[in-house]
Scaffold this motif. Structure first.
Motif, mmCIF file in Angstrom:
data_model
loop_
_atom_site.group_PDB
_atom_site.id
_atom_site.type_symbol
_atom_site.label_atom_id
_atom_site.label_comp_id
_atom_site.label_asym_id
_atom_site.label_seq_id
_atom_site.Cartn_x
_atom_site.Cartn_y
_atom_site.Cartn_z
ATOM 1 N N PRO A 63 20.105 73.447 41.565
ATOM 2 C CA PRO A 63 18.683 73.719 41.113
ATOM 3 C C PRO A 63 17.624 73.850 42.414
ATOM 4 O O PRO A 63 18.404 73.517 43.338
ATOM 5 N N SER A 64 16.721 73.867 42.130
ATOM 6 C CA SER A 64 15.605 74.315 43.304
ATOM 7 C C SER A 64 15.594 72.746 43.949
ATOM 8 O O SER A 64 15.848 71.840 43.049
ATOM 9 N N LEU A 95 24.928 71.951 27.019
ATOM 10 C CA LEU A 95 25.027 72.992 26.292
ATOM 11 C C LEU A 95 26.605 73.849 26.608
ATOM 12 O O LEU A 95 27.267 73.333 27.278
ATOM 13 N N ARG A 116 15.148 64.861 37.762
ATOM 14 C CA ARG A 116 15.294 66.024 36.847
ATOM 15 C C ARG A 116 15.721 65.510 35.489
ATOM 16 O O ARG A 116 16.817 64.751 35.581
ATOM 17 N N SER A 172 15.612 78.050 26.585
ATOM 18 C CA SER A 172 15.928 77.720 27.710
ATOM 19 C C SER A 172 15.471 76.159 27.978
ATOM 20 O O SER A 172 14.245 76.264 27.980
ATOM 21 N N PRO A 173 16.302 75.194 28.242
ATOM 22 C CA PRO A 173 15.557 73.799 28.333
ATOM 23 C C PRO A 173 14.672 73.753 29.184
ATOM 24 O O PRO A 173 13.589 73.131 28.960
ATOM 25 N N GLY A 174 14.725 74.667 30.505
ATOM 26 C CA GLY A 174 13.849 74.270 31.401
ATOM 27 C C GLY A 174 12.178 74.616 31.089
ATOM 28 O O GLY A 174 11.377 74.467 31.506
ATOM 29 N N THR A 188 26.989 76.860 27.173
ATOM 30 C CA THR A 188 26.601 77.931 28.021
ATOM 31 C C THR A 188 26.611 77.526 29.479
ATOM 32 O O THR A 188 26.165 76.215 29.861
ATOM 33 N N ARG A 248 13.781 83.581 32.015
ATOM 34 C CA ARG A 248 12.736 83.292 33.254
ATOM 35 C C ARG A 248 12.625 84.609 34.125
ATOM 36 O O ARG A 248 13.671 85.235 34.555
ATOM 37 N N VAL A 271 23.353 83.789 31.625
ATOM 38 C CA VAL A 271 23.962 82.735 30.768
ATOM 39 C C VAL A 271 25.007 83.140 30.293
ATOM 40 O O VAL A 271 25.136 84.084 29.162
ATOM 41 N N ASN A 322 18.232 69.494 31.262
ATOM 42 C CA ASN A 322 17.743 70.700 31.815
ATOM 43 C C ASN A 322 18.813 71.341 32.750
ATOM 44 O O ASN A 322 19.263 70.687 33.774
ATOM 45 N N PRO A 323 19.699 72.463 32.263
ATOM 46 C CA PRO A 323 20.720 72.715 32.922
ATOM 47 C C PRO A 323 20.517 73.250 34.514
ATOM 48 O O PRO A 323 19.456 73.676 34.689
HETATM 49 P P1 AMP Z 1 16.260 75.893 38.416
HETATM 50 O O1 AMP Z 1 17.405 75.067 38.811
HETATM 51 O O2 AMP Z 1 14.997 74.724 38.794
HETATM 52 O O3 AMP Z 1 15.877 77.066 39.065
HETATM 53 O O4 AMP Z 1 16.175 75.923 36.873
HETATM 54 C C1 AMP Z 1 17.173 76.461 36.156
HETATM 55 C C2 AMP Z 1 16.856 77.557 35.052
HETATM 56 O O5 AMP Z 1 17.734 78.070 34.470
HETATM 57 C C3 AMP Z 1 15.899 76.363 33.980
HETATM 58 O O6 AMP Z 1 14.796 76.839 33.256
HETATM 59 C C4 AMP Z 1 17.147 76.266 32.992
HETATM 60 O O7 AMP Z 1 16.657 75.918 31.877
HETATM 61 C C5 AMP Z 1 17.725 77.375 32.971
HETATM 62 N N1 AMP Z 1 19.151 77.708 32.463
HETATM 63 C C6 AMP Z 1 19.956 77.076 33.415
HETATM 64 N N2 AMP Z 1 21.310 77.283 32.690
HETATM 65 C C7 AMP Z 1 20.796 77.697 31.437
HETATM 66 C C8 AMP Z 1 21.724 77.749 30.166
HETATM 67 N N3 AMP Z 1 23.029 77.644 30.241
HETATM 68 N N4 AMP Z 1 20.977 78.261 29.166
HETATM 69 C C9 AMP Z 1 19.779 78.591 29.140
HETATM 70 N N5 AMP Z 1 18.928 78.497 30.237
HETATM 71 C C10 AMP Z 1 19.522 77.757 31.297
#
Ligand code: AMP
Ligand code: MG
Length: 338
Positions: A142-143, A115, A58, A228-230, A117, A195, A100, A62-63
């Protein structure tokens, strides 16, 4: 690296204590949640969290979402918990809602993707909440898939992606929700959806004005700074080439008949009437990621997909456009709309 990945049923106290010992010693363990399987580590332990990023491949910015056993524990990781956040947690937790919030300094930047946050949620899975209690720390999770691939909704999916890379998978059966949590941020009384998920805009609108971030329905180019970075990364992508065909059922059929070769499949809604051999049905939303993985298992190389209704099926639409690499064609004009 471990060469051996064990799978244990999540509802046994012995399995939970084995998982807790591994996590306490800085390892990562795959866990079942109601949304998708997660890859969990001690959220406060930088070295352990780094292992999550390595196992998944990852990107570091990507948080990760931090998982807690109760609403009371939110203040362990969040500097401030606004009234609205408390209300929303009370209404939807445990459950598929991530909020967040400003992070406490104890949450390392590797967890928050650099971040200030942190995304926080309380999963609706008793065994996992028990595991978090046993660990005595919040879990970043994460997933539990290889980055970019469809999210895992069974222990077998996790095994397919991560065998040999992690010591243990807790098997909790098929994930009930099957799509990742709704992620929101708060701006005063306003709720911004970053999301979409099972907790919908309509459900949230009882608690404040809801805004849907542009990145939910549009492609975020690497050049822009996404909320959101993801959002900016490749997601949910099977090997199979998917093209979404916008338009009515008749227009879809017209497009399919004119453009499909004998190896192309039609991904259709269950009640669409179209009698062809190469047909796949969407089925239940909770089975969407399984379906994406099945396409590859069956060796299907090309799919034309009916387009979900953006408003009514926002979570599915959001996942599908990413799985399709944003290839959307309007059947009416036959022009690429994106
Ligand atoms: P996943 O862990 O694969 O479910 O992805 C987590 C999602 O939550 C990603 O799209 C991240 O960008 C989003 N996310 C987690 N923490 C933050 C945060 N502090 N600010 C914005 N988005 C976040
Ligand atoms: Mg993911």
């Amino acid at each position: 690296m471990n060469d051996y990945t064990k799978i244990l049923l999540a509802d046994s106290p012995e399995a939970l204590s084995e998982a807790a010992e591994l996590i306490k010693s800085g390892q990562v363990v795959a866990i079942p949640t109601e949304t998708v399987y997660g890859l969990a580590a001690n959220a406060f332990d930088q070295t352990a969290v780094k292992r999550i990023f390595e196992a998944k491949g990852r990107p570091q910015d990507n948080p990760l979402i931090v998982h807690l056993h109760s609403i009371e524990a939110v203040s362990e990781v969040a500097k401030e918990v606004p009234k609205l956040a408390r209300k929303l947690f009370s209404a939807f937790s445990p459950g598929p809602l991530t909020i967040v919030l400003p992070k406490k300094k104890e949450v390392p930047y590797i967890t928050s993707g650099g971040l200030e946050t942190v995304g926080v949620r309380i999963p609706d899975n008793e065994n996992v909440r028990e595991l978090i209690k046993l660990c005595g720390v919040p879990l970043s999770a994460p997933s539990a898939n290889i980055s970019g691939k469809p999210s895992p909704t069974t222990a077998a999916h996790v095994y397919d992606d991560l065998q040999g890379k992690i010591p243990l998978i807790l098997d909790g059966g098929v994930c009930r929700v099957g799509l990742e949590s709704t992620v929101i941020s708060l701006d005063g009384d306003r709720i911004k959806i970053l999301r979409p998920g099972k907790v919908t805009a309509k459900m949230l609108s009882e608690y404040g004005e809801v805004i849907i971030d542009k990145g939910v329905t549009e492609s975020v180019s690497e050049m822009k700074k996404p909320t959101s970075p993801g959002m900016k990364y490749k997601h949910y992508a099977p090997e199979c080439d998917i093209t979404i065909i916008e338009g009515s059922l008749d227009e879809f059929i017209g497009y399919f008949n004119n453009n499909a070769d004998e190896k192309t499949f039609a991904l259709m809604f269950d009640d669409d009437i179209f009698d062809i051999k190469n047909r796949i049905n969407y089925g239940n939303e909770s089975e969407f990621f399984s379906l994406l993985r099945e396409l590859d298992k069956k060796g299907i190389k090309k799919v034309f997909a009916r387009c979900p209704i953006k408003d009514a099926q926002l979570a599915l639409y959001n996942r599908l456009i990413r799985a399709a690499g944003y290839k959307i064609i309007n059947a009416n004009s036959f022009s690429e709309v994106r």
